[in-house]
Design a protein around this motif. Structure first.
Motif, PDB file in Angstrom:
ATOM      1  N   LEU A  54       0.855  -1.190   0.000  1.00 50.75           N
ATOM      2  CA  LEU A  54       0.000   0.000   0.000  1.00 50.75           C
ATOM      3  C   LEU A  54       0.887   1.235   0.000  1.00 50.75           C
ATOM      4  O   LEU A  54       1.839   1.328   0.780  1.00 50.75           O
ATOM      5  CB  LEU A  54      -0.904  -0.002   1.236  1.00 50.75           C
ATOM      6  N   GLN A  55       0.587   2.191  -0.879  1.00 52.41           N
ATOM      7  CA  GLN A  55       1.377   3.412  -0.982  1.00 52.41           C
ATOM      8  C   GLN A  55       0.442   4.607  -1.045  1.00 52.41           C
ATOM      9  O   GLN A  55      -0.643   4.514  -1.611  1.00 52.41           O
ATOM     10  CB  GLN A  55       2.224   3.388  -2.249  1.00 52.41           C
ATOM     11  N   GLY A  56       0.877   5.745  -0.498  1.00 51.69           N
ATOM     12  CA  GLY A  56       0.040   6.928  -0.591  1.00 51.69           C
ATOM     13  C   GLY A  56       0.562   8.110   0.173  1.00 51.69           C
ATOM     14  O   GLY A  56       1.682   8.114   0.692  1.00 51.69           O
ATOM     15  N   GLU A  57      -0.287   9.107   0.245  1.00 53.02           N
ATOM     16  CA  GLU A  57      -0.044  10.351   0.971  1.00 53.02           C
ATOM     17  C   GLU A  57      -1.269  10.593   1.857  1.00 53.02           C
ATOM     18  O   GLU A  57      -2.278  11.110   1.396  1.00 53.02           O
ATOM     19  CB  GLU A  57       0.133  11.536   0.006  1.00 53.02           C
ATOM     20  N   ASN A  58      -1.196  10.149   3.118  1.00 54.95           N
ATOM     21  CA  ASN A  58      -2.284  10.273   4.093  1.00 54.95           C
ATOM     22  C   ASN A  58      -3.520   9.456   3.747  1.00 54.95           C
ATOM     23  O   ASN A  58      -4.540   9.573   4.399  1.00 54.95           O
ATOM     24  CB  ASN A  58      -2.671  11.736   4.318  1.00 54.95           C
TER      25      ASN A  58
END
Length: 71
Positions: A54-58
């Motif tokens: 899982l990857q992301g910004e917030n």
């Protein structure tokens, strides 16, 4: 919208006007996401015996996994 990319990737896009989801699937274990961002948050989770990155910004912007079948 559903389309075939390069005879080997199937892509489905859905939007409800506010949010969008893009789903790609292909044989093999290469990254076929088409996303080249370096996200600040990266984690791995085991979901039903499948390792998911899982990857992301917030929030989760991208989820990637490989599932092997018994052919």
């Amino acid at each position: 919208m559903i389309q075939v990319i390069g005879k080997s990737v199937i892509e489905a896009d859905y939007s409800n006007g506010k949010e969008k989801i893009n789903y790609r699937v292909a044989e093999g274990s290469e990254d076929i996401s088409g996303v080249y961002n370096n996200y600040s948050q990266v984690s791995k989770k085991d979901i039903n015996g499948i390792q998911v990155t899982l990857q992301g910004e917030n929030l989760v912007n991208q989820a990637m996994w490989t599932r092997y079948s018994n052919k």
